[in-house]
Design a protein around this motif. Structure first.
Motif, PDB file in Angstrom:
ATOM      1  N   GLY A   1      58.951 147.065  22.213  1.00 13.54           N
ATOM      2  CA  GLY A   1      58.946 145.772  22.883  1.00 13.54           C
ATOM      3  C   GLY A   1      59.470 145.869  24.294  1.00 13.54           C
ATOM      4  O   GLY A   1      59.544 146.938  24.881  1.00 13.54           O
ATOM      5  N   GLY A   2      59.813 144.727  24.836  1.00 13.61           N
ATOM      6  CA  GLY A   2      59.905 143.434  24.198  1.00 13.61           C
ATOM      7  C   GLY A   2      58.605 142.662  24.147  1.00 13.61           C
ATOM      8  O   GLY A   2      57.515 143.224  24.330  1.00 13.61           O
ATOM      9  N   PRO A   3      58.740 141.325  23.943  1.00 13.96           N
ATOM     10  CA  PRO A   3      57.574 140.482  23.768  1.00 13.96           C
ATOM     11  C   PRO A   3      56.593 140.518  24.940  1.00 13.96           C
ATOM     12  O   PRO A   3      55.379 140.452  24.732  1.00 13.96           O
ATOM     13  CB  PRO A   3      58.189 139.088  23.597  1.00 13.96           C
ATOM     14  N   THR A   4      57.093 140.614  26.169  1.00 15.25           N
ATOM     15  CA  THR A   4      56.179 140.650  27.320  1.00 15.25           C
ATOM     16  C   THR A   4      55.365 141.932  27.329  1.00 15.25           C
ATOM     17  O   THR A   4      54.144 141.917  27.553  1.00 15.25           O
ATOM     18  CB  THR A   4      56.966 140.507  28.634  1.00 15.25           C
ATOM     19  N   LEU A   5      56.026 143.069  27.073  1.00 16.15           N
ATOM     20  CA  LEU A   5      55.292 144.328  27.012  1.00 16.15           C
ATOM     21  C   LEU A   5      54.294 144.307  25.864  1.00 16.15           C
ATOM     22  O   LEU A   5      53.141 144.727  26.025  1.00 16.15           O
ATOM     23  CB  LEU A   5      56.264 145.497  26.857  1.00 16.15           C
ATOM     24  N   PHE A   6      54.700 143.806  24.698  1.00 15.37           N
ATOM     25  CA  PHE A   6      53.786 143.733  23.557  1.00 15.37           C
ATOM     26  C   PHE A   6      52.593 142.847  23.900  1.00 15.37           C
ATOM     27  O   PHE A   6      51.433 143.206  23.634  1.00 15.37           O
ATOM     28  CB  PHE A   6      54.539 143.200  22.337  1.00 15.37           C
ATOM     29  N   GLY A   7      52.843 141.686  24.512  1.00 14.96           N
ATOM     30  CA  GLY A   7      51.744 140.807  24.899  1.00 14.96           C
ATOM     31  C   GLY A   7      50.791 141.485  25.869  1.00 14.96           C
ATOM     32  O   GLY A   7      49.555 141.337  25.763  1.00 14.96           O
ATOM     33  N   SER A   8      51.341 142.242  26.808  1.00  8.56           N
ATOM     34  CA  SER A   8      50.496 142.948  27.769  1.00  8.56           C
ATOM     35  C   SER A   8      49.695 144.048  27.088  1.00  8.56           C
ATOM     36  O   SER A   8      48.529 144.305  27.448  1.00  8.56           O
ATOM     37  CB  SER A   8      51.356 143.540  28.887  1.00  8.56           C
ATOM     38  N   MET A   9      50.294 144.716  26.101  1.00  3.36           N
ATOM     39  CA  MET A   9      49.565 145.742  25.352  1.00  3.36           C
ATOM     40  C   MET A   9      48.408 145.127  24.571  1.00  3.36           C
ATOM     41  O   MET A   9      47.321 145.705  24.490  1.00  3.36           O
ATOM     42  CB  MET A   9      50.512 146.472  24.408  1.00  3.36           C
ATOM     43  N   ILE A  10      48.647 143.940  24.001  1.00  2.00           N
ATOM     44  CA  ILE A  10      47.569 143.256  23.275  1.00  2.00           C
ATOM     45  C   ILE A  10      46.450 142.881  24.234  1.00  2.00           C
ATOM     46  O   ILE A  10      45.268 143.109  23.961  1.00  2.00           O
ATOM     47  CB  ILE A  10      48.115 142.004  22.558  1.00  2.00           C
ATOM     48  N   ALA A  11      46.817 142.288  25.383  1.00  2.14           N
ATOM     49  CA  ALA A  11      45.810 141.863  26.351  1.00  2.14           C
ATOM     50  C   ALA A  11      44.992 143.036  26.866  1.00  2.14           C
ATOM     51  O   ALA A  11      43.801 142.892  27.170  1.00  2.14           O
ATOM     52  CB  ALA A  11      46.485 141.132  27.509  1.00  2.14           C
ATOM     53  N   ALA A  12      45.616 144.211  26.965  1.00  5.64           N
ATOM     54  CA  ALA A  12      44.912 145.408  27.433  1.00  5.64           C
ATOM     55  C   ALA A  12      44.196 146.145  26.301  1.00  5.64           C
ATOM     56  O   ALA A  12      43.598 147.195  26.534  1.00  5.64           O
ATOM     57  CB  ALA A  12      45.891 146.351  28.124  1.00  5.64           C
TER      58      ALA A  12
END
Length: 253
Positions: free
Chosen positions: A187-198
């Motif tokens: 994580g955290g949530p921002t990195l996880f969200g960016s990984m999902i978006a990519a």
């Protein structure tokens, strides 16, 4: 109550019933590219922290799985904010854990790979001063040059992977070049969200802690919307002391 699962569904087990956490959480063999496993814990109502930190949600088995994922990984990937809030230092596995890594053909200690667009890490940080291996710092060209130089001078390998933002696809390519393909993203949530978006997530290991936390805590992922939600396949369920330990794999077409 006993639940009956279809034959092609994962069995629910307690750790006493499960034969070997190592086998259950093993990375795929003979990887030809980086494989991104994401580890998170959340409350039943979706909070990712209690009083600002994830440690208030963890259980003993959650801690064991967390360390196991580190022990089976080539590299630990984490965002700067999470590393600072959670008080990260370098990974320091003891003799038993180093032996486990050796059995899997891994180095004695996995490096921390830090993602930060700002490079706002102090050279005195435990990530640099309390570690057995130098960290990797993935940043971008817009990060202040003096900060980049200070971290490099303190022992970090500073890698530019974008102009104004960190390009996560390039981050994984850099890890691949170094032979670091088993990626344990914490994580955290921002990195996880960016990984999902990519579209870079292969696996999610999620602990559901038996707590109702409410408050203003974030969810486990947030940020830009992906082109479409990414379907997952549930492959493992453990339960202990009312907590659930779920493992999902990417449901590739």
């Amino acid at each position: 109550m006993d639940w009956l699962w279809p034959s092609d569904s994962p069995a629910v087990a307690t750790p006493a019933d499960a034969s070997g956490l190592e086998a259950r959480y093993a990375y795929p063999e003979d990887l030809a590219r980086p494989w991104v496993r994401v580890n998170f814990v959340s409350s039943v109502d979706g909070a990712v922290t209690v009083d600002g930190r994830s440690r208030g949600l963890g259980t003993e088995l959650d801690k064991e799985i967390f360390l196991l994922s580190r022990d089976l990984a080539d590299v630990i990937l984490v965002g700067l904010r999470t590393a600072l809030i959670e008080g990260y230092a370098g990974a320091k596995p003891g003799a038993e854990r180093r032996a486990r890594r050796a059995r899997h053909g891994l180095s004695a200690t996995p490096p921390i790979a830090l993602v930060t667009a700002s490079c706002a890490l102090e050279p005195e940080s435990p990530l640099l001063t309390d570690t057995r291996v130098p960290p990797l710092v993935f940043t971008c060209a817009s990060a202040p040059a003096d900060r980049r130089q200070a971290l490099a001078g303190a022992g970090a390998e500073v890698v530019l992977t974008g102009e104004d933002t960190v390009d996560l696809t390039r981050v994984l390519a850099e890890l691949d070049e170094r032979g670091l393909r088993r990626v344990d993203c914490e994580g955290g949530p921002t990195l996880f969200g960016s990984m999902i978006a990519a579209d870079l997530v292969d696996e999610l290991c999620l602990t559901v802690s038996p707590l109702l936390a409410a408050g203003d805590a974030a969810r486990i992922a947030h940020g830009a919307h992906p082109d479409r939600p990414l379907p997952l396949r549930l492959v493992s369920v453990l339960h202990e002391e009312h907590a659930l330990f779920l493992r999902y794999l990417r449901d590739l077409p």
